[in-house]
Structure formats: structure tokens, C-alpha cells
Design an enzyme around this catalytic site. Sequence first.
Site, PDB file in Angstrom:
ATOM      1  N   HIS A  97      36.357  -7.645  99.538  1.00 38.87           N
ATOM      2  CA  HIS A  97      37.681  -8.125  99.115  1.00 38.87           C
ATOM      3  C   HIS A  97      37.629  -9.243  98.082  1.00 38.87           C
ATOM      4  O   HIS A  97      38.675  -9.620  97.540  1.00 38.87           O
ATOM      5  CB  HIS A  97      38.497  -8.567 100.333  1.00 38.87           C
ATOM      6  CG  HIS A  97      39.961  -8.261 100.192  1.00 38.87           C
ATOM      7  ND1 HIS A  97      40.822  -8.171 101.259  1.00 38.87           N
ATOM      8  CD2 HIS A  97      40.734  -8.023  99.094  1.00 38.87           C
ATOM      9  CE1 HIS A  97      42.039  -7.888 100.837  1.00 38.87           C
ATOM     10  NE2 HIS A  97      42.014  -7.804  99.527  1.00 38.87           N
ATOM     11  N   ASP A 124      45.923  -6.943 105.481  1.00 40.70           N
ATOM     12  CA  ASP A 124      44.604  -7.434 105.868  1.00 40.70           C
ATOM     13  C   ASP A 124      44.668  -8.017 107.276  1.00 40.70           C
ATOM     14  O   ASP A 124      45.712  -8.519 107.704  1.00 40.70           O
ATOM     15  CB  ASP A 124      44.189  -8.537 104.875  1.00 40.70           C
ATOM     16  CG  ASP A 124      42.692  -8.810 104.840  1.00 40.70           C
ATOM     17  OD1 ASP A 124      42.003  -8.536 105.845  1.00 40.70           O
ATOM     18  OD2 ASP A 124      42.215  -9.321 103.816  1.00 40.70           O
ATOM     19  N   HIS A 126      42.700 -10.518 107.846  1.00 37.82           N
ATOM     20  CA  HIS A 126      42.294 -11.892 107.547  1.00 37.82           C
ATOM     21  C   HIS A 126      43.176 -12.486 106.454  1.00 37.82           C
ATOM     22  O   HIS A 126      43.664 -11.768 105.574  1.00 37.82           O
ATOM     23  CB  HIS A 126      40.830 -11.927 107.098  1.00 37.82           C
ATOM     24  CG  HIS A 126      39.894 -11.237 108.037  1.00 37.82           C
ATOM     25  ND1 HIS A 126      39.604  -9.885 107.949  1.00 37.82           N
ATOM     26  CD2 HIS A 126      39.194 -11.704 109.100  1.00 37.82           C
ATOM     27  CE1 HIS A 126      38.759  -9.556 108.916  1.00 37.82           C
ATOM     28  NE2 HIS A 126      38.503 -10.633 109.634  1.00 37.82           N
ATOM     29  N   ASP A 128      42.115 -14.748 104.180  1.00 38.76           N
ATOM     30  CA  ASP A 128      41.306 -14.865 102.949  1.00 38.76           C
ATOM     31  C   ASP A 128      41.728 -16.045 102.085  1.00 38.76           C
ATOM     32  O   ASP A 128      41.708 -15.975 100.851  1.00 38.76           O
ATOM     33  CB  ASP A 128      41.376 -13.567 102.138  1.00 38.76           C
ATOM     34  CG  ASP A 128      40.659 -12.413 102.809  1.00 38.76           C
ATOM     35  OD1 ASP A 128      39.931 -12.652 103.786  1.00 38.76           O
ATOM     36  OD2 ASP A 128      40.827 -11.257 102.370  1.00 38.76           O
ATOM     37  N   HIS A 141      34.405 -13.231  99.996  1.00 39.21           N
ATOM     38  CA  HIS A 141      35.463 -12.266 100.328  1.00 39.21           C
ATOM     39  C   HIS A 141      36.499 -12.881 101.261  1.00 39.21           C
ATOM     40  O   HIS A 141      37.553 -12.274 101.488  1.00 39.21           O
ATOM     41  CB  HIS A 141      34.882 -10.967 100.902  1.00 39.21           C
ATOM     42  CG  HIS A 141      34.374 -11.039 102.305  1.00 39.21           C
ATOM     43  ND1 HIS A 141      34.152  -9.916 103.071  1.00 39.21           N
ATOM     44  CD2 HIS A 141      34.007 -12.080 103.100  1.00 39.21           C
ATOM     45  CE1 HIS A 141      33.690 -10.252 104.259  1.00 39.21           C
ATOM     46  NE2 HIS A 141      33.599 -11.556 104.307  1.00 39.21           N
ATOM     47  N   ASP A 227      43.067  -4.044 102.433  1.00 38.67           N
ATOM     48  CA  ASP A 227      41.787  -4.223 103.115  1.00 38.67           C
ATOM     49  C   ASP A 227      41.798  -3.269 104.301  1.00 38.67           C
ATOM     50  O   ASP A 227      42.701  -3.320 105.141  1.00 38.67           O
ATOM     51  CB  ASP A 227      41.652  -5.674 103.574  1.00 38.67           C
ATOM     52  CG  ASP A 227      40.305  -5.986 104.187  1.00 38.67           C
ATOM     53  OD1 ASP A 227      39.791  -5.160 104.969  1.00 38.67           O
ATOM     54  OD2 ASP A 227      39.758  -7.065 103.905  1.00 38.67           O
ATOM     55  N   ASP A 229      40.317  -3.203 106.984  1.00 37.31           N
ATOM     56  CA  ASP A 229      40.352  -3.792 108.324  1.00 37.31           C
ATOM     57  C   ASP A 229      41.762  -4.238 108.728  1.00 37.31           C
ATOM     58  O   ASP A 229      41.975  -4.740 109.838  1.00 37.31           O
ATOM     59  CB  ASP A 229      39.331  -4.914 108.487  1.00 37.31           C
ATOM     60  CG  ASP A 229      39.631  -6.186 107.686  1.00 37.31           C
ATOM     61  OD1 ASP A 229      40.806  -6.504 107.455  1.00 37.31           O
ATOM     62  OD2 ASP A 229      38.667  -6.876 107.306  1.00 37.31           O
ATOM     63  N   GLU A 272      36.844  -3.080 101.355  1.00 40.72           N
ATOM     64  CA  GLU A 272      36.181  -3.358 102.632  1.00 40.72           C
ATOM     65  C   GLU A 272      35.894  -2.120 103.481  1.00 40.72           C
ATOM     66  O   GLU A 272      35.622  -2.236 104.674  1.00 40.72           O
ATOM     67  CB  GLU A 272      36.969  -4.386 103.456  1.00 40.72           C
ATOM     68  CG  GLU A 272      37.027  -5.775 102.824  1.00 40.72           C
ATOM     69  CD  GLU A 272      35.721  -6.563 102.903  1.00 40.72           C
ATOM     70  OE1 GLU A 272      34.786  -6.114 103.598  1.00 40.72           O
ATOM     71  OE2 GLU A 272      35.644  -7.632 102.256  1.00 40.72           O
TER      72      GLU A 272
END
Length: 302
Positions: A97, A124, A126, A128, A141, A227, A229, A272
Amino acid sequence: MKPIQLIGAPTDVGASIRGTSMGPEALRVADIASALARNGLQVTDLGNLAGPGNPGHAPVNGMRHLEEVVAWNTAVFHGAYEILANGRMPLLMGGDHCLAIGSISAAARHCRESGKQLLVLWLDAHADANTGSTSPTGNIHGMPVACLCGDGPEPLTTLSGTRPAMQPNDIRQVGIRSVDPEEKRRLRQLGLPAFDMRFIDENGMRETMRQALAGVDANTHLHVSFDVDFLDSQIAPGVGTPVRGGPTYRETHLALEMIADTKALGSLDVLELNPARDIQNQTAELVVDLLESLFGKSTLLR
């Protein structure tokens, strides 16, 4: 919709877990180009960008592989910007990412030149939004949002031609469920709109996306940074940093269909994806299935 041009960025220099460098080929094996073409889209695969390998070094001054991350993002920036300047839609296949710094910087420059308003949807698990001083790992990332908002190394924060590339309130995060302690405080300082999984649980995906897409109009260039995830790890195991409790298959289809309904999509990241952690490429196949909804596939004519 504008013709779509696929570009691969086969790298994992922004992460400490290897494998996302194989993501572009996994999407090709899952037949991403043909799936989009079935929905009436003109799709061209431009192949992969080139960049340095992963040296596997420890972080320096809180950041791992900064030189390599800058090289890859510079290549992504020029590749995505050229596609946008030619009236096409870039679909970046990653890769980790950190590459969103380059792709979104390209969209920011394109929007300044074309008079469009850039809005980024950050799908996402996360946030980030770490920096070199707050990240517990040094993996870049986990820092692209901070860099896009002007907090990070100069070669990354100025890639779009201005610093910052965009304002925090023009980035809207959906599906967040893993945020580091210092990162939480940074998110509050930024005032960045974040719709975490508690918000989705309490309000549902429809209301979440209604609020996340508020204000989108004919002058909006919508960049989706997806992303993988973002998805619940039980249905998408092939990622580098899985987090349980994410959106379901149906919730994700709804979110992407609502994005498609805006007709504002102008550029896209798919990042990702980690085939080394996948099971018979099922995560890549799932992603391709979901992307069809993003590009207009629906059960009924609407």
C-alpha cells in the site's frame, strides 16, 4: 466509462512481510482483464512497471527501504499520470500500500490541472497514518495517508508537485479496525473522516457509504484505494496483514455498487494481495469478482 489501463507494480518494499510483489500476476491469473471486459469496458494491460528489489534491510530513522519506496512511487506516479493525461483510467495492481502515494499524487496533479475535485476512498483494515516517529515497524506501507497529507519524507510528500498532495478531509476511510496507539492521536489531529467497523456495525454499510460518498458530484474525481485486507480475513486470507472482523462478501459488494452508482470513479488501486498466503488463488478470484460490481455489474438493471 473511460477505457481502463492496467499497470502492475510488483513490489513489497514497503512491507516487512514478503509476497505482495506477486499480486499483479495473481490478478492476471484470475483473469481481471476479461472480467472487466465482460461488463462492456475497454481494457488494456500495459504490463508491469520496473523498480528496485527488496533489500530486506532494517528500518533507518524509523523507515524501512525509503530509497526503494521513493523509486517505486516515482514510477507509479509517472505511469498513472500519463494514463490520466491521455483520458484513460489507471488501475494499479500492487504491490503493497505504500504505492498509493504515487497513484494518488498522480490523481491530485491531474485534478489540479483539470479543475476536478479529488476525493479518495480508502478501503482498508488499517489507517496507514503513521510516520517514522510513530510507526512500531518502520514499514512505509503504514504511512501513505500521512505522506499524502504532507507529513513524511520530502520525496514522497512533494511527489504531486505540491505539499500536501491533498487535504485530510478529502480522504475518507472505510472498514478501519487496526490502528496503532500514536496513530489514533494523529488521526484525531488530522480530522480525517474515518468510518471504522464499529460505525459499520452500528449503522450498516448502506448508511456508511452514503456518508462516505456525501458531496460527490459531476466535478468529482473519485480515487478508490482498495487494500485487500479491507475484507474479512476469513474470506480473503491472501493478504500480508490480515485482520479479522472486516466487511463481508455482501457488504463489500454493496459498498462497491454504491461507488459505481456515483459514476465518478476516475482511478483505482488494488493493493496488498499476497498470493504467498493465499489458498489456490481464491483471494485474487474474489477480488476480481468484487471489482465487477465496482465497474457496474448488478443483479438487475437499475
